[in-house]
Design a protein around this motif. Sequence first.
Motif, short mmCIF file in Angstrom:
data_model
loop_
_atom_site.label_atom_id
_atom_site.label_comp_id
_atom_site.label_asym_id
_atom_site.label_seq_id
_atom_site.Cartn_x
_atom_site.Cartn_y
_atom_site.Cartn_z
N GLN A 19 0.85 -1.20 0.00
CA GLN A 19 0.00 0.00 0.00
C GLN A 19 0.88 1.24 0.00
O GLN A 19 1.87 1.32 0.73
N ASP A 20 0.49 2.18 -0.85
CA ASP A 20 1.17 3.48 -0.96
C ASP A 20 0.41 4.48 -0.08
O ASP A 20 -0.70 4.20 0.37
N HIS A 21 0.99 5.63 0.16
CA HIS A 21 0.33 6.73 0.88
C HIS A 21 0.45 7.95 -0.01
O HIS A 21 1.49 8.59 -0.03
N LYS A 22 -0.63 8.26 -0.74
CA LYS A 22 -0.50 9.28 -1.79
C LYS A 22 -0.58 10.71 -1.28
O LYS A 22 -0.01 11.62 -1.88
N ARG A 23 -1.29 10.93 -0.17
CA ARG A 23 -1.46 12.30 0.30
C ARG A 23 -0.21 12.79 1.05
O ARG A 23 0.50 12.00 1.65
N THR A 35 0.42 13.33 -3.89
CA THR A 35 1.84 13.36 -4.23
C THR A 35 2.14 12.15 -5.09
O THR A 35 1.26 11.33 -5.36
N GLY A 36 3.41 11.98 -5.45
CA GLY A 36 3.83 10.76 -6.14
C GLY A 36 3.78 9.54 -5.22
O GLY A 36 3.79 8.42 -5.68
N GLY A 37 3.71 9.77 -3.91
CA GLY A 37 3.71 8.69 -2.93
C GLY A 37 4.66 9.03 -1.79
O GLY A 37 5.82 9.31 -2.03
N LEU A 56 2.75 -4.88 -14.75
CA LEU A 56 1.40 -4.34 -14.70
C LEU A 56 1.08 -3.98 -13.25
O LEU A 56 1.20 -4.82 -12.36
N TYR A 57 0.70 -2.75 -13.04
CA TYR A 57 0.47 -2.22 -11.69
C TYR A 57 -0.91 -1.58 -11.67
O TYR A 57 -1.06 -0.42 -11.98
N PRO A 58 -1.94 -2.37 -11.34
CA PRO A 58 -3.26 -1.79 -11.24
C PRO A 58 -3.44 -1.13 -9.86
O PRO A 58 -3.04 -1.69 -8.85
N ALA A 113 1.92 0.86 -16.16
CA ALA A 113 2.67 -0.14 -16.92
C ALA A 113 4.14 -0.14 -16.53
O ALA A 113 5.03 -0.22 -17.37
N ARG A 114 4.41 -0.03 -15.23
CA ARG A 114 5.78 0.09 -14.69
C ARG A 114 5.71 -0.20 -13.21
O ARG A 114 4.61 -0.31 -12.65
N PHE A 115 6.86 -0.32 -12.58
CA PHE A 115 6.91 -0.48 -11.13
C PHE A 115 6.42 0.79 -10.43
O PHE A 115 6.68 1.90 -10.91
N GLY A 116 5.75 0.63 -9.30
CA GLY A 116 5.35 1.78 -8.49
C GLY A 116 6.53 2.35 -7.72
O GLY A 116 7.50 1.66 -7.43
N ASP A 117 6.42 3.62 -7.40
CA ASP A 117 7.42 4.31 -6.60
C ASP A 117 6.66 5.02 -5.49
O ASP A 117 5.90 5.94 -5.79
N PRO A 118 6.73 4.60 -4.24
CA PRO A 118 7.75 3.79 -3.58
C PRO A 118 7.44 2.30 -3.37
O PRO A 118 8.14 1.66 -2.56
N GLU A 119 6.47 1.71 -4.07
CA GLU A 119 6.23 0.28 -3.85
C GLU A 119 7.47 -0.56 -4.15
O GLU A 119 7.75 -1.56 -3.48
N THR A 120 8.22 -0.17 -5.19
CA THR A 120 9.41 -0.94 -5.58
C THR A 120 10.40 -1.08 -4.41
O THR A 120 11.02 -2.13 -4.24
#
Length: 429
Positions: free
Chosen positions: A219-223, A233-235, A276-278, A294-301
């Motif tokens: 899980q990302d934290h976008k705010r 934000t980007g995360g 694939l990153y839905p 269609a790429r790795f998430g940042d900061p999930e990676t």
Amino acid sequence: MKLLVIGSGGREHALVWKLAQSPHVTQMWCAPGNAGIAQERLAQNGRAIECVGIGAEDLPALLAFAQEKQVDFTVVGPDNPLALGVVDLFQQHGLKIWGANRKAAQFESSKVFSQNFMAKYGIPTAAAGTFDAAAAAKQFCATLGGKCVVKADGLALGKGVLICQNQGEAEKAVDEIMVNRAFGAAGSRVVIQEFLEGMETSLHALCDGTTAKLFPTSQDHKRALDGDRGLNTGGMGAYSPTPFLSDAQLSEVAQQILDPFLRGCAAEGIDFRGLLYPGIMLTKDGPKVLEFNARFGDPETQVYLTRLENDLLELLDASASGTLARHELKWKPEASVCVIMASGGYPGSYAKGKVISGLDAANRLPRTKVFHAGTALKDGQIVTNGGRVLGVTALGKDLHAAQAAAYAAVECLQFEGAHFRRDIAAKAV
Ligand code: AMP
Ligand code: GLY
């Protein structure tokens, strides 16, 4: 093997760090890279990673560099070069490269394309319409009572999504995107989705055209601010695994999404080799896809790659070669937490060039890795050079331990104006 990694953020630092552990790699460059990437060394021979001053979107220069250095394999981090067709270009010149080709990258570069694809192949998503005229778009918002999400079709640095509570806000959002062109040509068409409530989660699946290998949950934290307040934000941080989906639920969700996705790709002649990153909302009516990347998430990676046991080069090579079915992904049982330290003012305007201190002390902590995002080397010192600056990542026996370790490392690090959330992974512990 000689490797080139394209990109310069925290995601790319994590990719470089993990790829550098592969015994197959004898030399590695990163274009353009950052100060942290330049400090990495190859496990095989101790050779330093060389950062080269070529922008991630300068396709002709990237191609010329790869040809000159006889690069064996190129790995693409960010969305823009994929959408511009870097994979197609390298392949046309007989070079091996990992990432989505231009057609496959449309899942991210066009929200209209994705929404139509999901409708056609029965992938669960929000009720939605796609429009190229403002009047019809506004009418559709009204049918949703104004409670909706208006999305610019094209790439807009993650900013082209406006959440609206009522018809007045929805009409303003449509005007902003379609009439005022706040995101340029990305706003010539829009997708309008019903507003969905639930817990948001990220899925990642490595694909090779026919096989998709699912990653664990994250899980990302976008705010920008604690408690999911403030601007998108980007995360600002991520963690893995999340407690909101059991393994059984995760594979059920994946089947509902990945099976029709792969069927649809085959039917449409899309050869999806890449990540694939839905983005998913877990609603009371089941999981629904908000968007595809269609790429790795940042900061999930950063949290995924600290947990991954496999040789990443072998996996990416299999993804590009169509041989993923032979591989099994293996993950450390530990949890990983990444806290982003950002420049003061981000995601708005911010200053650059602030000296960062405490990097060595933080990296000396056990099971901790400080990934660099916006950093640069200036007069022998590491300074801030972007909005998201560091991704402070730690493993722990559970989320609680990983969270404590990541924040202990954050305490070591300082730069003027540093801003970070204090509640990364708090929903889960
Ligand atoms: P996207 O780039 O399409 O994932 O949208 C950015 C963010 O907006 C997502 O991470 C969600 O937090 C939010 N969002 C997007 N679509 C919806 C929706 N249909 N309902 C509620 N929130 C949404
Ligand atoms: N984690 C957000 C993104 O990579 O788009």
